[in-house]
Design an enzyme around this catalytic site. Structure first.
Site, mmCIF file in Angstrom:
data_model
loop_
_atom_site.group_PDB
_atom_site.id
_atom_site.type_symbol
_atom_site.label_atom_id
_atom_site.label_comp_id
_atom_site.label_asym_id
_atom_site.label_seq_id
_atom_site.Cartn_x
_atom_site.Cartn_y
_atom_site.Cartn_z
ATOM 1 N N TYR A 408 0.814 -1.224 0.000
ATOM 2 C CA TYR A 408 0.000 0.000 0.000
ATOM 3 C C TYR A 408 0.847 1.274 0.000
ATOM 4 C CZ TYR A 408 -4.576 -2.014 1.426
ATOM 5 O OH TYR A 408 -5.773 -2.662 1.487
ATOM 6 N N GLU A 409 0.251 2.346 -0.529
ATOM 7 C CA GLU A 409 0.814 3.702 -0.431
ATOM 8 C C GLU A 409 2.254 3.772 -0.944
ATOM 9 O OE1 GLU A 409 -1.443 5.604 0.217
ATOM 10 O OE2 GLU A 409 -2.840 4.565 1.521
ATOM 11 N N GLY A 410 2.514 3.034 -2.006
ATOM 12 C CA GLY A 410 3.870 2.924 -2.529
ATOM 13 C C GLY A 410 4.576 1.793 -1.818
#
Length: 601
Positions: A408-410
């Site tokens: 997630y989120e990079g």
């Protein structure tokens, strides 16, 4: 122009070169009465609506996820960060992180739905929307009447978010855009009311954001629910747009500003993702301690076995360190937002710039806490033994749910490289002076070492000096790498990742020491015995990691005399005068956990 009020405030990344005092950081022990009440309210909701219903989430009851989200909306949990004029509670950034922390530990399915809705579903409109857009959509999202989703990822566009192929074509009369394309891994897709969609207009360099209401009659089709390793009751589908008409007034921000929106949303999402992994660790540690106290082997509770106690101590320590770093950064961001608002900036600009300032810390926290959560769940399974592998215990679902957090989120790999890359860019802009301190380290390497034995009679005196030396290690490695490769440093990813691991350990270890030092000043050494042990244990482990990553980094770019000098410097910068008794530290921590029958800090 930088707000004058912030002259003495540590900027993002400056922790590396500027001393921080314990009284200047915020810790969970500093929660106000209102914040403690909010925390307790969220915990009660989680215990009753989520933890007690874990079986529903594991059996892919998407309807129950939606029901729980609506209940969270009724209780105000979806609106904590939303300004009051749009139906929210208008609370500070620390409050936002606190709710995200304690609402996320019971099940990853709900945590994902909550994060996708409040973060990347609602926040882009709150921060980038026009007044009309905010009035139209935000109150419905804040109350839970509507749910949001975020359509960025495509089959060919993941980490390279700006490479998406989804197109937006302006109609001949200029009244709407027709969006066509495919999005994948869209959380909340199965029950959302609107999408934040990113598409490219003509041959623009950057993508553009749009607010798109979910209407199947308007060329929107959903794929089947994805069958996933974890977060099983989080609705995750592909979304197909076929000439979906979107009024021009639903463009989010300006044309070509979508990539900026996406990146800033990820900055906020990263620290929230870290926070969302904290209560999971508390709950796993508590469940593991309970089981260890109850499970008897060889006529003895396994909680008395050193091998088990070591695991419990490490699990608690990592959680404590994650808490320390997360709330330190959250409060720094909150202060930055307040300073900008005091200097005349609007709420939108102040929050965007406040979070952007600490993007390095956000990436550090995301990586460190997500990996600690996975390790905690893994050790939780090990303590449960064969039972831990069974669906009848909460450990195996916790392990599966934790795995997505590193993506997630990079991905954590992207975030590692970003943290160092952003720091170098800040240095080049003059926001963080790395050159001066790096030159001093080089001079120190060429000088004669001080062989005098320092006075370490005060609590944490040696530990704080050790952190200062670890900072020198980073400056030595990163400085040498920049000298060697210059603008081509980005292409040496393994070196960047080694440097990032050093940076991560410095921030986590320093945050833990400072938090504990502040606590000791308040309650005394005896009452903070467990926290003191955790601070020392975490630093000891950090030194080991910095030593290994320092060797790896130096060997990758230095040769001959330069390498020998740097290796000598590394040994000097990672050497304890008084080696801590790690076994005794773990025993102190474990005794607190075992006696309390759970996470006790």
């Amino acid at each position: 122009m930088e707000p004058a009020i912030e002259k003495d405030v540590t900027r993002g990344g400056q922790f590396l070169v500027k001393e921080t005092k314990s009284e200047d950081i915020f810790t969970p022990e500093d929660f106000s009465e209102e914040q403690r009440m909010m925390r307790d309210s969220v915990k009660e909701f989680c215990d009753k609506k989520l933890w007690a219903q874990k079986e529903k989430f594991e059996k892919k009851d998407y309807g129950y996820t939606e029901e729980a989200m609506r209940k969270a909306g009724e209780m105000g949990f979806l609106s904590v960060s939303v300004p009051e004029e749009y139906g929210g509670l208008g609370m500070g950034f620390v409050d936002t992180v606190l709710v995200c922390d304690y609402i996320s530990g019971a099940t990853g399915s709900f945590s994902t739905a909550f994060g996708a809705h409040t973060g990347i579903g609602t926040m882009p409109i709150t921060l980038y929307g026009t007044e009309e857009q905010k009035k139209k959509y935000v109150p419905k999202l804040a109350s839970g009447e509507w749910f949001g989703a975020y359509c960025l990822t495509e089959p060919g566009a993941g980490s390279d978010a700006n490479s998406g192929k989804t197109k937006a074509v302006l109609s001949e009369d200029g009244k709407y855009y027709s969006i066509t394309g495919q999005k994948m891994w869209i959380s909340n897709a199965g029950f959302c009311s609107l999408f934040i969609v990113f598409a490219r207009i003509e041959d623009d360099k950057n993508i553009t954001g749009f607010i798109v209401e979910n209407d199947a009659s308007n060329g929107i089709a959903l794929g089947e629910e994805e069958h996933k390793l974890g977060i099983r009751a989080s609705s995750t589908r592909q979304v197909f747009f076929s000439e979906t008409k979107v009024p021009v007034e639903n463009m989010l921000s300006e044309r070509g500003n979508g990539f900026k929106i996406a990146m800033n949303a990820l900055n906020v999402g990263r620290i929230k993702l870290g926070a969302a992994c904290l209560d999971a660790q508390r709950r796993i540690t508590t469940e593991a301690a309970k089981y260890a106290n109850e499970r008897v082997q060889f006529n003895t509770p396994i909680a008395s076995f050193g091998a088990i106690r070591s695991k419990l101590a490490e699990m608690a320590t990592n959680c404590y360190a994650g808490e320390s770093a997360t709330y330190r950064a959250a409060h720094d961001i909150q202060n930055r937002i307040a300073a900008r608002e005091a200097d005349g900036a609007g709420h939108q600009e102040a929050e965007l710039k406040g979070v952007e300032e600490y993007a390095i810390e956000c990436s550090i926290i995301k990586v460190a806490v997500s990996e600690d959560a996975q390790n905690c769940a893994d050790e939780g399974i090990q303590i449960f033994g064969g039972m831990g592998f069974s669906e009848d215990t909460p450990m195996e679902s916790a392990w599966r749910d934790a795995r997505i957090s590193r993506i997630y989120e990079g991905t954590n790999e992207i975030n590692r490289m970003l943290s160092v890359g952003m720091l170098v860019k800040k240095a080049m802009k003059g926001h963080v002076d790395l050159l001066g301190p790096a030159m001093k380290v080089q001079e120190e390497l060429m000088g004669i070492p001080d062989f005098n034995t320092p006075d370490y009679s005060e609590l944490f005196s040696e530990e704080k000096e050790m952190i200062a030396k670890l900072k020198k290690t980073f400056l030595m490695v990163a400085g040498g790498a920049v000298q060697k490769y210059g603008p081509d440093l980005d292409s040496h990813q393994q070196l960047l990742m080694a440097a990032a691991d050093i940076l991560i350990e410095i921030y986590l270890a320093e945050s833990t020491i400072l938090r504990t030092e502040k606590l000791v000043k308040s309650i005394g050494e005896q009452a903070a015995e467990g926290q003191i042990a955790m601070a020392k244990l975490y630093l000891y482990k950090a030194v080991d990691i910095v030593t290994a990553k320092g060797k790896e980094g130096i060997a990758s770019f230095a040769e001959g005399d330069e390498q020998r000098v740097m290796m000598m410097g590394l040994r000097r910068f990672t050497k304890y005068i008084n080696m801590p008794n790690v076994v005794a530290l773990r025993e102190t921590i474990a005794e607190k956990v075992v006696s309390a029958n759970g996470y006790a800090f």
